[in-house]
Structures are given as structure tokens and as C-alpha cells.
Design a protein around this motif. Structure first.
Motif, PDB file in Angstrom:
ATOM      1  N   MET A 299       0.912  -0.998   0.094  1.00  0.00           N
ATOM      2  CA  MET A 299       0.050  -0.286  -0.010  1.00  0.00           C
ATOM      3  C   MET A 299       0.894   1.477  -0.110  1.00  0.00           C
ATOM      4  SD  MET A 299      -2.528  -1.479   2.978  1.00  0.00           S
ATOM      5  CE  MET A 299      -3.931  -0.087   2.644  1.00  0.00           C
ATOM      6  N   LYS A 300       1.832   1.271  -0.754  1.00  0.00           N
ATOM      7  CA  LYS A 300       2.915   2.308  -0.774  1.00  0.00           C
ATOM      8  C   LYS A 300       2.206   3.695  -1.238  1.00  0.00           C
ATOM      9  CE  LYS A 300       4.839   1.161  -5.166  1.00  0.00           C
ATOM     10  NZ  LYS A 300       6.174   0.701  -5.976  1.00  0.00           N
ATOM     11  N   ASP A 301       1.552   3.749  -2.236  1.00  0.00           N
ATOM     12  CA  ASP A 301       0.830   4.817  -2.642  1.00  0.00           C
ATOM     13  C   ASP A 301       0.003   5.682  -1.302  1.00  0.00           C
ATOM     14  OD1 ASP A 301       1.142   5.152  -5.730  1.00  0.00           O
ATOM     15  OD2 ASP A 301       0.964   2.899  -5.259  1.00  0.00           O
ATOM     16  N   MET A 302      -0.873   4.770  -0.617  1.00  0.00           N
ATOM     17  CA  MET A 302      -1.422   5.468   0.410  1.00  0.00           C
ATOM     18  C   MET A 302      -0.607   5.858   1.391  1.00  0.00           C
ATOM     19  SD  MET A 302      -5.024   2.864   0.796  1.00  0.00           S
ATOM     20  CE  MET A 302      -4.333   1.449   0.092  1.00  0.00           C
ATOM     21  N   TYR A 303       0.598   4.836   1.823  1.00  0.00           N
ATOM     22  CA  TYR A 303       1.410   5.514   2.826  1.00  0.00           C
ATOM     23  C   TYR A 303       2.097   6.472   2.469  1.00  0.00           C
ATOM     24  CZ  TYR A 303       1.232   1.583   6.118  1.00  0.00           C
ATOM     25  OH  TYR A 303       0.714   0.664   7.162  1.00  0.00           O
ATOM     26  N   ALA A 304       2.443   6.719   1.093  1.00  0.00           N
ATOM     27  CA  ALA A 304       3.025   8.040   0.522  1.00  0.00           C
ATOM     28  C   ALA A 304       2.236   9.191   0.786  1.00  0.00           C
ATOM     29  CB  ALA A 304       3.570   7.996  -0.762  1.00  0.00           C
ATOM     30  N   LYS A 305       0.959   9.141   0.864  1.00  0.00           N
ATOM     31  CA  LYS A 305      -0.010  10.218   0.639  1.00  0.00           C
ATOM     32  C   LYS A 305      -0.520  10.388   2.358  1.00  0.00           C
ATOM     33  CE  LYS A 305      -4.167  12.087  -1.170  1.00  0.00           C
ATOM     34  NZ  LYS A 305      -5.213  11.617  -2.303  1.00  0.00           N
ATOM     35  N   TYR A 306      -0.327   9.473   2.847  1.00  0.00           N
ATOM     36  CA  TYR A 306      -1.277   9.825   4.420  1.00  0.00           C
ATOM     37  C   TYR A 306      -0.211   9.469   5.484  1.00  0.00           C
ATOM     38  CZ  TYR A 306      -5.660   9.863   1.795  1.00  0.00           C
ATOM     39  OH  TYR A 306      -6.507  10.245   1.162  1.00  0.00           O
ATOM     40  N   GLY A 307       1.017   8.811   5.260  1.00  0.00           N
ATOM     41  CA  GLY A 307       2.033   8.572   6.134  1.00  0.00           C
ATOM     42  C   GLY A 307       1.927   7.563   7.160  1.00  0.00           C
ATOM     43  N   SER A 308       0.766   6.884   7.760  1.00  0.00           N
ATOM     44  CA  SER A 308       0.916   5.991   8.788  1.00  0.00           C
ATOM     45  C   SER A 308      -0.643   5.423   8.496  1.00  0.00           C
ATOM     46  CB  SER A 308       0.590   6.644  10.094  1.00  0.00           C
ATOM     47  OG  SER A 308      -0.585   7.279  10.284  1.00  0.00           O
ATOM     48  N   ALA A 309      -0.532   3.938   9.165  1.00  0.00           N
ATOM     49  CA  ALA A 309      -1.858   3.189   8.851  1.00  0.00           C
ATOM     50  C   ALA A 309      -2.953   3.956   9.522  1.00  0.00           C
ATOM     51  CB  ALA A 309      -1.487   1.713   9.497  1.00  0.00           C
ATOM     52  N   LYS A 310      -2.860   4.617  10.635  1.00  0.00           N
ATOM     53  CA  LYS A 310      -4.040   5.016  11.331  1.00  0.00           C
ATOM     54  C   LYS A 310      -4.474   6.144  10.472  1.00  0.00           C
ATOM     55  CE  LYS A 310      -5.810   7.168  15.458  1.00  0.00           C
ATOM     56  NZ  LYS A 310      -5.670   7.470  16.946  1.00  0.00           N
ATOM     57  N   SER A 311      -3.390   7.011   9.898  1.00  0.00           N
ATOM     58  CA  SER A 311      -4.058   8.035   9.111  1.00  0.00           C
ATOM     59  C   SER A 311      -4.666   7.613   7.579  1.00  0.00           C
ATOM     60  CB  SER A 311      -2.745   8.825   8.721  1.00  0.00           C
ATOM     61  OG  SER A 311      -2.349   9.665   9.867  1.00  0.00           O
TER      62      SER A 311
END
Length: 426
Positions: free
Chosen positions: A214-226
């Protein structure tokens, strides 16, 4: 009220007659990722954290209907079996599609029967039978973005609580092309997927992976909770977070969060079954499947059920006696007696024919369809069926136009041997 009393007393009696929890053997329920087993204490630790919270969740649910819990990505069934053992008042439905790590990738290209043959599903079914858990079911089906969108269209949750433990990234991985078709970027599609998953239940246990998934989501939001917070916002509802209730190191940090809706949600429609086929391991067709020689693993012969597509049932629908003890049709307005009692029953597991096909039967009397026709329809790709039906409709429209033309020019209406009839014969 009577149902509520019987359910609660029955659950209490069963709870008093057996231990509080189920002891499962480590060697049968761990799984490999590469060359490493996921540590057993991560299974037992997650369940220890979830167990009292699940109890509270189900106690807060309606007391006048059966309850339902869905375990998405159940693998060998560790959490589903634990929940079913401790909560006889609830049906536990374990969704296993075999598209991740713990149970291989059979579901990427294989059939329902091949998923049922995987070691993890066989383990789960074996333990359901060993423990005589009549409230625990396996649903061998692949969930992707398109399927989740279809489930959400009903406008109400499909269960009272849902487990999504280290599974969302696998659903995400097989949905990328569907995101693009829907006009989403990879990150925005992933958020919409999680949001729609959340709408399927008012209560969730969610364990997210770390990067590189899920690197694209992590790149945009930074953390699992975000990421989860963005998904809850996308639902348009208010949600409350608890946790993490469990944290572990497994290819990066993995936290388990409890997410519960704060707005009123519709009740689960327990009369509706959104799962095409459910198994407990004692179905005759499944027993036959397991006894068949493995010489033809792809089941190329239509005389058995081994090559049915993933979204079709496998249970022994052919020749099945009406268990209601009568000849009543179960499919409502679309039911056709010529096609059998269950032909149009969309929500009864493993019905042989789809209601959309039975509706084409019309009101004209016809002979009962043979089992081979039903199996052929089940095995045919959806695109082929749609093309065939579209062709039939086009032919019918052409024949109507020709009939009108003959009538306009004074030709006898009974002359049906024109071009339209020739096309119909082809």
C-alpha cells in the motif's frame, strides 16, 4: 422475545458446559511468508485482545435475531473457529479467496474447487467437523474492489462485526485495474475500497500492513492510522477508534485497531445471504470432491462440479429434495416451476441458476432443464452469456421489424421464412 430468551439461555448453557476458550494446535494454524512462520504468539495475542471486545460488541447487538460475524481472509480459520466456539449465538462466515500469502495464490486464476482443496481451507473445514461447530462456515470466494462495491449497493451492513486482519492489502493488490476503470488513482482507490469495506459492518477489527504494501497510500497519508482515518471520513459517517489493542513486528509494525460506527446503521438483513456458497465440511458434493482423483486438477469435465467459476456454488443442487417438505418455489416472482424449486432463489447458497436467467424462461410451458444444461450455464463466462442474450434480443427485434415491414406492404403476417428466420436458425 421468545427467540431472544432461547438464544441467550442456550448460549449460557453451552458456555457453562465447556471451557471459555478453544485450544488450537500451533502446527496447524501458523503460515509461512517466504521462509518465515508468523509467530504463534501473534495469533494468540491478537485473539486475547479481541476476545473481550467481541463479546461486548455482540452483547450490544439486537436480541431478536441471529447474529453474524465475517472473517475476511480467514486462511486456516484460527479466528473464525475461536469466535464460533465462544459465540454459539452468532453465525461466523469465513471468507477465503487464496490471493495472499498465508494460503497461496490459488484464487488468482483457479476455481472454487481449487480454493476448497487448499491446505488452509481443508484445515478449517476439518476443525469445523471435529468441533461440531454448526455456526461456522467457509465461503470460498475472492473479494476485490468490484465485488465490495456490489455488496455496498444493498445499502445495509452484511454482518454485525468484521475481522480484517492483515488482509486489506491483498484485496487492494488485485483491485488496481478496477480503481483505474473507476477513475481513481491507486491511493484514492485504496481509500475508497477501505471505506466501502467499513460500510459492510458497524464494528471492525482491522490490522494493517506496513510498507512496502500500500505504498501509494502510505506516501499520501504517512501512517496506517491516517489511512484508516481517511477511509472513515470517505464513508460519510462518524467512527470511533480504539487501540491499537495489539501491536507486533511482522514485516514492519502491525497494529490492530477497533473501529466502530457512531451513527445509526440499518440492521443486518439476516434473511439475505450475500455469500454464493457456504461450507462446513459435511456437504455431499464437497465429500465427493475430496474423493475424486487428482489426475485432472482443473476439472475439465462438465460431468462434475470441479471447474465451476469462483462465484458459483459447488453444493449438490442437482436432484436435491426440497428440504421445506413441499413444492413451493423459493425464488418469489422470478421462480419458474419448470426450472426447479430453487432455480430463482438468489440468496440460497449454491442455487443452480441465476434469477436473471430464469426470468428469460417466460410463461410458456417447457420441459425441465437437464443438469448438464445447468452446469454448462454455470461454467460459461459471463461475457459469453451476455453476448448470447444480446444476440437473441437483436434477432427478436429484427424479426419484429421484418413483420412490421411485411404488414406494411400487404404480405401475409404468417410468412416467417424471411431473413430473420434464417438468422434465428443460425
Amino acid at each position: 422475545q421468545q427467540f431472544s430468551f432461547e438464544r441467550n439461555v442456550g448460549a449460557l448453557c453451552r458456555a457453562m458446559a465447556k471451557p471459555d476458550d478453544l485450544d488450537l494446535p500451533e502446527q496447524e494454524f501458523t503460515y509461512l511468508a517466504g521462509n518465515a512462520d508468523r509467530p504463534w504468539q501473534q495469533f494468540t495475542g491478537r485473539w486475547k485482545a479481541m476476545k473481550p471486545l467481541l463479546w461486548d460488541m455482540l452483547q450490544s447487538c439486537s436480541k431478536d435475531r441471529p447474529l453474524r460475524v465475517v472473517d475476511l481472509g480467514s486462511c486456516s480459520g484460527f479466528f473464525a473457529l475461536k469466535a464460533a466456539y465462544r459465540h454459539p449465538e452468532a453465525d461466523i462466515v469465513a471468507i477465503e479467496g487464496s490471493v495472499g500469502v498465508g494460503n497461496g495464490t490459488t484464487g488468482m486464476e483457479g476455481t472454487t474447487s481449487q480454493i476448497l482443496r487448499t491446505d488452509a481451507v481443508q484445515t478449517h473445514l476439518r476443525w469445523i467437523q471435529r468441533l461440531q461447530l454448526t455456526n461456522c462456515f467457509v465461503a470460498p470466494e475472492v473479494w476485490d474492489y468490484a465485488h465490495v462495491c456490489e455488496l455496498v449497493k444493498a445499502g445495509r451492513p452484511i454482518c454485525d462485526a468484521m475481522f480484517m486482519l492483515s488482509v486489506i492489502h491483498h484485496v487492494d493488490n488485485i483491485s488496481t485495474e478496477q480503481y483505474a476503470s473507476a477513475g481513481f488513482s491507486r491511493a484514492d482507490g485504496g481509500i475508497d475500497l477501505i471505506a466501502k469495506l467499513l460500510l459492510l459492518s458497524p464494528r471492525h477489527f482491522v490490522e494493517m500492513p506496513n510498507q512496502p504494501w500500500m505504498k501509494d497510500m502510505y506516501a499520501k497519508y504517512g501512517s496506517a492510522k491516517s489511512i484508516l482515518e481517511a477511509a472513515t471520513k470517505a464513508t460519510g459517517r462518524r467512527w470511533a477508534f480504539r487501540g491499537p489493542i495489539h501491536s507486533a513486528e511482522w514485516f514492519g509494525q502491525r497494529d490492530v485497531w477497533v473501529i466502530e460506527v457512531q451513527d445509526a446503521m440499518p440492521e443486518v438483513d439476516i434473511q439475505s445471504c450475500p455469500f454464493p456458497a457456504l461450507y462446513r465440511g459435511d456437504e455431499q458434493a464437497l465429500l465427493n470432491l475430496n474423493s475424486v482423483s487428482a489426475k485432472d486438477p482443473y476439472g475439465s469435465n462438465l460431468e462434475d462440479f470441479r471447474n465451476l467459476p469462483l462465484n458459483m456454488g459447488l453444493e449438490d443442487s442437482l436432484g436435491q429434495v426440497d428440504p421445506l417438505g413441499g413444492n413451493a418455489l423459493w425464488g418469489g416472482a422470478l421462480a419458474d416451476g419448470n426450472l426447479g424449486a430453487m432455480a430463482a432463489c438468489e440468496n440460497f447458497p449454491s442455487t443452480l441458476l441465476d434469477p436473471g436467467l430464469t426470468a428469460l424462461a417466460g410463461s410458456e410451458p417447457s420441459k425441465p432443464l437437464s443438469g448438464q444444461v445447468g452446469l454448462a450455464l454455470k461454467a460459461s463466462p459471463t461475457a459469453l452469456l451476455l453476448a448470447h442474450l444480446s444476440l437473441r434480443e437483436a434477432i427478436a427485434e429484427a424479426q419484429d421489424v421484418l413483420l412490421q415491414a411485411r404488414q406494411l406492404h400487404g404480405q401475409p403476417a404468417g410468412n416467417q421464412h424471411g431473413v430473420g428466420e434464417q438468422r434465428s436458425q443460425t
